[in-house]
Design a protein around this motif. Structure first.
Motif, mmCIF file in Angstrom:
data_model
loop_
_atom_site.group_PDB
_atom_site.id
_atom_site.type_symbol
_atom_site.label_atom_id
_atom_site.label_comp_id
_atom_site.label_asym_id
_atom_site.label_seq_id
_atom_site.Cartn_x
_atom_site.Cartn_y
_atom_site.Cartn_z
ATOM 1 N N GLU A 167 34.373 -31.977 -26.334
ATOM 2 C CA GLU A 167 35.205 -33.011 -25.977
ATOM 3 C C GLU A 167 35.942 -32.542 -24.792
ATOM 4 N N GLY A 168 35.337 -32.099 -23.620
ATOM 5 C CA GLY A 168 35.850 -31.447 -22.331
ATOM 6 C C GLY A 168 36.960 -30.307 -22.560
ATOM 7 N N ARG A 169 37.057 -29.774 -23.509
ATOM 8 C CA ARG A 169 37.711 -28.608 -23.646
ATOM 9 C C ARG A 169 36.874 -27.506 -23.728
ATOM 10 N N PRO A 170 37.615 -26.441 -22.871
ATOM 11 C CA PRO A 170 36.999 -25.076 -23.207
ATOM 12 C C PRO A 170 37.131 -24.535 -24.582
ATOM 13 N N LEU A 171 36.289 -23.441 -24.970
ATOM 14 C CA LEU A 171 36.228 -23.348 -26.270
ATOM 15 C C LEU A 171 37.134 -21.807 -26.792
ATOM 16 N N GLY A 172 37.834 -21.178 -25.837
ATOM 17 C CA GLY A 172 38.532 -19.845 -26.085
ATOM 18 C C GLY A 172 39.831 -19.829 -26.925
ATOM 19 N N GLY A 173 40.215 -21.082 -26.979
ATOM 20 C CA GLY A 173 41.732 -21.231 -27.763
ATOM 21 C C GLY A 173 41.121 -21.990 -29.188
ATOM 22 N N LEU A 174 40.258 -22.210 -29.608
ATOM 23 C CA LEU A 174 39.827 -22.796 -30.684
ATOM 24 C C LEU A 174 39.839 -22.134 -31.938
ATOM 25 N N GLY A 175 40.489 -22.407 -33.023
ATOM 26 C CA GLY A 175 40.663 -21.551 -34.136
ATOM 27 C C GLY A 175 41.544 -20.353 -34.019
ATOM 28 N N ASP A 176 41.231 -19.551 -34.891
ATOM 29 C CA ASP A 176 42.306 -18.445 -34.813
ATOM 30 C C ASP A 176 41.857 -17.235 -33.829
ATOM 31 N N ALA A 177 40.605 -17.322 -33.367
ATOM 32 C CA ALA A 177 39.969 -16.451 -32.538
ATOM 33 C C ALA A 177 38.757 -16.603 -31.915
ATOM 34 N N VAL A 178 38.201 -16.292 -30.881
ATOM 35 C CA VAL A 178 36.920 -16.480 -30.401
ATOM 36 C C VAL A 178 36.460 -15.070 -29.791
ATOM 37 N N ALA A 179 35.001 -14.821 -30.189
ATOM 38 C CA ALA A 179 34.626 -13.587 -29.759
ATOM 39 C C ALA A 179 33.303 -13.884 -28.743
ATOM 40 N N TRP A 180 33.378 -13.000 -27.785
ATOM 41 C CA TRP A 180 32.420 -13.196 -26.623
ATOM 42 C C TRP A 180 31.745 -11.773 -26.298
ATOM 43 N N SER A 181 30.414 -12.113 -25.844
ATOM 44 C CA SER A 181 29.781 -10.795 -25.437
ATOM 45 C C SER A 181 29.516 -11.132 -23.756
ATOM 46 N N PHE A 182 29.417 -10.012 -23.124
ATOM 47 C CA PHE A 182 28.925 -9.839 -21.773
ATOM 48 C C PHE A 182 27.692 -8.994 -21.704
ATOM 49 N N TYR A 183 26.975 -8.969 -22.610
ATOM 50 C CA TYR A 183 25.469 -8.606 -22.636
ATOM 51 C C TYR A 183 24.946 -8.948 -21.416
ATOM 52 N N PRO A 184 24.094 -8.137 -20.726
ATOM 53 C CA PRO A 184 23.599 -8.437 -19.255
ATOM 54 C C PRO A 184 22.899 -9.699 -19.204
ATOM 55 N N SER A 185 22.151 -10.164 -20.193
ATOM 56 C CA SER A 185 21.476 -11.554 -20.239
ATOM 57 C C SER A 185 22.658 -12.885 -20.172
ATOM 58 N N LYS A 186 23.487 -12.811 -20.827
ATOM 59 C CA LYS A 186 24.395 -13.747 -21.252
ATOM 60 C C LYS A 186 24.784 -14.577 -19.777
ATOM 61 N N ASN A 187 25.245 -15.823 -20.357
ATOM 62 C CA ASN A 187 25.620 -16.405 -19.063
ATOM 63 C C ASN A 187 26.719 -15.906 -18.190
ATOM 64 N N LEU A 188 27.567 -15.113 -18.937
ATOM 65 C CA LEU A 188 28.498 -14.246 -17.856
ATOM 66 C C LEU A 188 28.168 -12.926 -18.340
ATOM 67 N N GLY A 189 27.377 -12.185 -17.663
ATOM 68 C CA GLY A 189 26.811 -10.996 -18.102
ATOM 69 C C GLY A 189 27.435 -9.702 -17.249
ATOM 70 N N ALA A 190 27.699 -8.831 -18.049
ATOM 71 C CA ALA A 190 27.969 -7.530 -17.196
ATOM 72 C C ALA A 190 26.705 -6.668 -16.787
ATOM 73 N N PHE A 191 26.955 -5.435 -16.111
ATOM 74 C CA PHE A 191 25.644 -4.897 -16.038
ATOM 75 C C PHE A 191 25.395 -3.445 -16.778
ATOM 76 N N ALA A 192 26.134 -3.998 -18.227
ATOM 77 C CA ALA A 192 26.167 -2.883 -19.282
ATOM 78 C C ALA A 192 26.764 -3.894 -20.332
ATOM 79 N N ASP A 193 27.063 -2.950 -21.375
ATOM 80 C CA ASP A 193 27.576 -3.743 -22.698
ATOM 81 C C ASP A 193 29.229 -4.044 -22.443
ATOM 82 N N GLY A 194 29.390 -5.194 -23.011
ATOM 83 C CA GLY A 194 30.740 -5.574 -22.850
ATOM 84 C C GLY A 194 31.161 -6.902 -23.663
#
Ligand SMILES: Cc1ncc(COP(=O)(O)O)c(C=O)c1O
Length: 378
Positions: A167-194
């Motif tokens: 509904e036009g809102r980003p997801l980071g503040g929904l619910g109690d908490a939100v977990a994100w991965s920065f595994y290299p192949s993710k849309n926002l990926g690091a160059f190692a784990d994160g």
């Protein structure tokens, strides 16, 4: 022409001047952990994802496990999880001694079905983990309403959904908490784990900051006073600096994914396959473009013959993994998840696919026409 599933080399090359400058800056600073890059990334990602605060950790798995612990989920508590997701969602629950309890997914969205939550609830249910699988946001409004009514905590798994909106809102503040991965192949990926945890509750994020650093109270890190049983799970300065660069380009790269998804939805519409849902209130990050095909393995092989690399997310349902089988509360049947495990096929949709997408459509047409012909012979 070969079409790789995802071209991470091209993803580096496009931003090489900025990434190389970030690398030199961190190396020259002599500070590799808990410095200004991490602090800046946490602030920038909190703002981007619409949350008050953010704590970087070592992986998406740790963001889930430490997030559950920070919420007060204890060994033996039950945590509701979708029947169809990466096994990592379920493993993170089991890793803290809690019990993953499957909730069947919807046949149309492939995401946790809010209508089925109540049947899975017991006196021991403490939390639910909606997963924004393939980049599509879960139906959070009914999930949050149900959770509030029954005092159930909500930690979303957004490992695949950077930049998605509901509904036009980003997801980071929904619910109690939100977990994100920065595994290299993710849309926002690091160059190692994160990974990281975002939340509107600063106390919860502060608790994750302690847990990620041996349980040391913040501000006393130098003294090394462990106030609770923590672990070592850090997002380092180099990865933080790289993520800051890539965050600046995330919306543009997601727009390329969206354009490819729309192209596929149109170009593949007449083939005998199931296409992913696409509607306006859920703006998917299109981490994966997943089709459903009866003869999945045959079509996959035919696409490979045409040089198109595909992947399967996921060929084995989480509850069928040997490591988890003996830890589940009760045997339950999840026919939708089992069908999905047999039929899903992920087509290349990455931001550097370029003209490869024409090739994918051509190859899919050839593979599925041949499949239909084969079907008529038997
Ligand atoms: C849905 C989902 N949950 C959790 C994870 C775990 O993240 P990580 O690999 O960073 O530990 C991943 C991906 O890797 C994922 O796709």
């Amino acid at each position: 022409m070969k079409v790789p599933f995802l071209d991470l080399g091209a993803a580096y090359e496009e931003l090489a001047p900025e990434l190389d400058a970030a690398y030199r800056e961190v190396m020259g600073s002599g500070r590799f952990l808990f410095g200004e890059q991490l602090a800046a990334f946490e602030a920038e990602y909190a703002a981007y994802s619409g949350a008050r605060d953010c704590a970087g950790v070592g992986s998406g798995f740790d963001a889930l496990a430490l997030g559950l612990r920070a919420l007060g989920v204890e060994p033996g508590d039950e945590v509701l999880v979708p029947s169809h997701t990466s096994v990592m969602t379920w493993l993170a629950v089991a890793a803290i001694g809690a019990v993953p309890v499957g909730v069947e997914v919807s046949e149309t969205t492939y995401l946790i079905d809010p209508e089925r939550l109540e049947a899975a609830r017991t006196a021991r249910t403490r939390a639910v983990i909606p997963v924004h699988l393939y980049g599509r946001p879960a139906e959070m409004a009914p999930i949050l309403a149900w959770a509030r009514e029954h005092g159930v905590l909500v930690l979303s798994d957004a490992a695949q959904a950077h930049g998605a909106r509901l509904e036009g809102r980003p997801l980071g503040g929904l619910g109690d908490a939100v977990a994100w991965s920065f595994y290299p192949s993710k849309n926002l990926g690091a160059f190692a784990d994160g990974g990281c945890l975002t939340s509107d509750d600063p106390d919860l994020v502060a608790r994750v900051r302690r847990l990620r650093n041996y349980g040391f109270a913040e501000g006393q890190a130098a003294d090394g006073v462990a106030t609770e049983l923590g672990v070592n799970s850090r997002l380092d300065e180099l990865q933080s600096a790289f993520l800051r660069v890539r965050l600046r380009h995330l919306d543009e790269w997601n727009a390329r994914r969206r354009a490819t998804a729309r192209f596929y939805l149109d170009a593949l519409a007449d083939l005998p396959i199931g296409l992913p849902p696409a509607d306006d209130h859920c703006e998917s990050a299109w981490h994966q473009f997943v089709i459903r095909v009866a003869d999945r393995d045959g079509v996959r092989a035919a696409l490979a013959e045409h040089g198109v690399e595909t992947l399967i997310h996921y060929p084995l349902s989480p509850f069928a993994h040997p490591a988890l089988r003996d830890r589940l509360a009760a045997p339950a049947a999840f026919p939708v998840a089992e069908r999905l495990a047999d039929e899903v096929l992920s087509l290349p949709v990455g931001p550097h696919l370029g003209e490869g997408r024409d090739r994918v459509v051509e190859a899919a047409g050839a593979a599925l026409t041949l499949g239909a012909w084969r079907g008529r012979q038997t």
